[in-house]
Scaffold this motif. Structure first.
Motif, mmCIF file in Angstrom:
data_model
loop_
_atom_site.group_PDB
_atom_site.id
_atom_site.type_symbol
_atom_site.label_atom_id
_atom_site.label_comp_id
_atom_site.label_asym_id
_atom_site.label_seq_id
_atom_site.Cartn_x
_atom_site.Cartn_y
_atom_site.Cartn_z
ATOM 1 N N PRO A 42 0.832 -1.212 0.000
ATOM 2 C CA PRO A 42 0.000 0.000 0.000
ATOM 3 C C PRO A 42 0.864 1.259 0.000
ATOM 4 O O PRO A 42 2.011 1.237 0.452
ATOM 5 N N LEU A 43 0.321 2.350 -0.507
ATOM 6 C CA LEU A 43 1.004 3.636 -0.456
ATOM 7 C C LEU A 43 1.046 4.106 0.994
ATOM 8 O O LEU A 43 0.345 3.554 1.853
ATOM 9 N N GLU A 44 1.842 5.111 1.261
ATOM 10 C CA GLU A 44 1.919 5.652 2.629
ATOM 11 C C GLU A 44 1.568 7.131 2.596
ATOM 12 O O GLU A 44 2.169 7.906 1.844
ATOM 13 N N VAL A 73 -7.050 3.752 -4.227
ATOM 14 C CA VAL A 73 -5.865 2.919 -3.987
ATOM 15 C C VAL A 73 -5.813 2.519 -2.526
ATOM 16 O O VAL A 73 -6.381 3.187 -1.665
ATOM 17 N N ARG A 74 -5.095 1.426 -2.262
ATOM 18 C CA ARG A 74 -4.888 0.997 -0.895
ATOM 19 C C ARG A 74 -3.723 1.783 -0.307
ATOM 20 O O ARG A 74 -2.687 1.969 -0.956
ATOM 21 N N ALA A 75 -3.875 2.254 0.921
ATOM 22 C CA ALA A 75 -2.814 3.068 1.528
ATOM 23 C C ALA A 75 -2.878 2.976 3.044
ATOM 24 O O ALA A 75 -3.949 2.786 3.640
ATOM 25 N N PHE A 76 -1.702 3.072 3.659
ATOM 26 C CA PHE A 76 -1.623 3.234 5.105
ATOM 27 C C PHE A 76 -1.755 4.727 5.379
ATOM 28 O O PHE A 76 -0.989 5.534 4.846
ATOM 29 N N VAL A 77 -2.715 5.098 6.189
ATOM 30 C CA VAL A 77 -2.989 6.517 6.447
ATOM 31 C C VAL A 77 -2.786 6.838 7.927
ATOM 32 O O VAL A 77 -3.350 6.186 8.800
ATOM 33 N N GLU A 78 -1.946 7.840 8.179
ATOM 34 C CA GLU A 78 -1.711 8.318 9.545
ATOM 35 C C GLU A 78 -2.127 9.780 9.646
ATOM 36 O O GLU A 78 -1.943 10.539 8.689
#
Length: 319
Positions: A42-44, A73-78
């Motif tokens: 996944p994107l960050e 898109v799939r992404a890690f989100v902080e």
């Protein structure tokens, strides 16, 4: 942390988090692998309010945009700020992905050491985050200090008024113009200034997808900053309103929160469609030819860019 779906049109690519240019060859490799069903990480992303700032995965996203089918898109989100995203981007690709081009680490370390807050971090912390050695960070820091000292000496020298006492510090080194050896009519050798002009290779401006921008379109492309300023003002407006609503300010008693949020989202989305993303890949930015996709503007927004990429693909038979 679990990955989540993020709409592509909400992702911010111009927040100072891209530390290197897009490599078309790598993007093409990613496209082929994606077409073969290879699953990429996944994107960050850092989410700053309603802004999703990408800091790791620019080549993956470029390949997805080129394929043109995905809307999200799939992404890690902080959660964080633009500053958090920039800091994280300095550590991207230090252990995986495409190797960083020569000079990238020096550029990143210089940026960190130039920041009053980040410069307080230990050399080891900076080295570990960037993916280099403590000695390299120390070397860059010393070079920066020497350059600063030289600048201060030159500044003091230029400000010295005739008749005043000169400060007892060594004069700054004089940078000589390039010279060539010449011989006088009497056979005596001496140096004279070279007639050849030293030309610094100008940096070639590129668009959001890494394509070179034609000279006649650079000013128009850079006018995107006007829209980004408006988006920042819009974000500040929403933040201010949210603050008053949260504190139950009676001035906002009759505010329809649902309508306000919907209108804000619509206006923000509409403004983002104005932003130029890339040079038109149909006419290559040639504004003298009739081009339906860009209307002879030479530039495309994100939606039109994806549509044109899809149209230009060879139409093969489905298996």
């Amino acid at each position: 942390m679990q990955a989540q779906n993020v709409r592509i049109d909400l992702i911010e690519l111009e927040a100072g988090t891209q530390q290197r240019k897009i490599d078309p060859n790598l993007t093409e490799q990613y496209e082929k692998l994606m077409a073969d069903g290879v699953e990429f990480p996944p994107l960050e992303i850092v989410r700053d309010g309603d802004v999703y700032i990408l800091y790791d995965g620019f080549h993956r996203l470029k390949a997805i945009l080129n394929i043109g089918k995905a809307k999200s898109v799939r992404a890690f989100v902080e959660k964080g700020t633009q500053r958090d995203a920039i800091w994280r981007s300095y550590g991207a690709n230090n252990k995986h992905g495409c190797p960083r081009p020569k000079g990238t680490i020096k550029k990143i370390v210089t940026a960190i050491l130039s920041d009053p807050s980040w410069a307080k971090k230990s050399l080891k912390t900076i080295a570990d985050h960037v993916g280099t050695t403590r000695d390299n960070v120390n070397h860059i820091q010393k070079a920066m200090r020497e350059a600063t000292k030289e600048y201060e000496q030159q500044k003091a020298s230029s400000q010295a008024v005739k008749g005043e006492k000169v400060i007892d510090s060594p004069p700054p080194p004089v940078k000589r113009a390039s010279t060539v050896e010449a011989t006088s009519s009497r056979g005596k050798k001496y140096e004279q200034k070279s007639q050849a002009k030293e030309h610094k290779k100008p940096e070639i401006p590129t668009d959001s997808v890494g394509q070179e921008i034609p000279k006649h379109l650079v000013t128009l492309y850079e006018s995107r900053s006007v829209v980004y300023d408006l988006l920042r003002h819009l974000q500040k407006l929403k933040t201010e309103v949210d603050k008053h609503v949260k504190t139950r300010d009676p001035t906002f008693s009759y505010l329809n929160e649902t309508a306000f949020k919907a209108n804000y989202e619509n206006l923000r989305r509409t403004l983002k469609t104005v932003i130029f993303t890339a040079v038109c890949c149909n006419c290559n930015g040639d504004t003298k030819v009739k081009c339906k996709p860009c209307g002879q503007i030479g530039l495309l927004n994100a939606d039109r860019y994806r549509a044109v990429i899809e149209e230009l693909k060879p139409k093969g038979k489905k298996k």
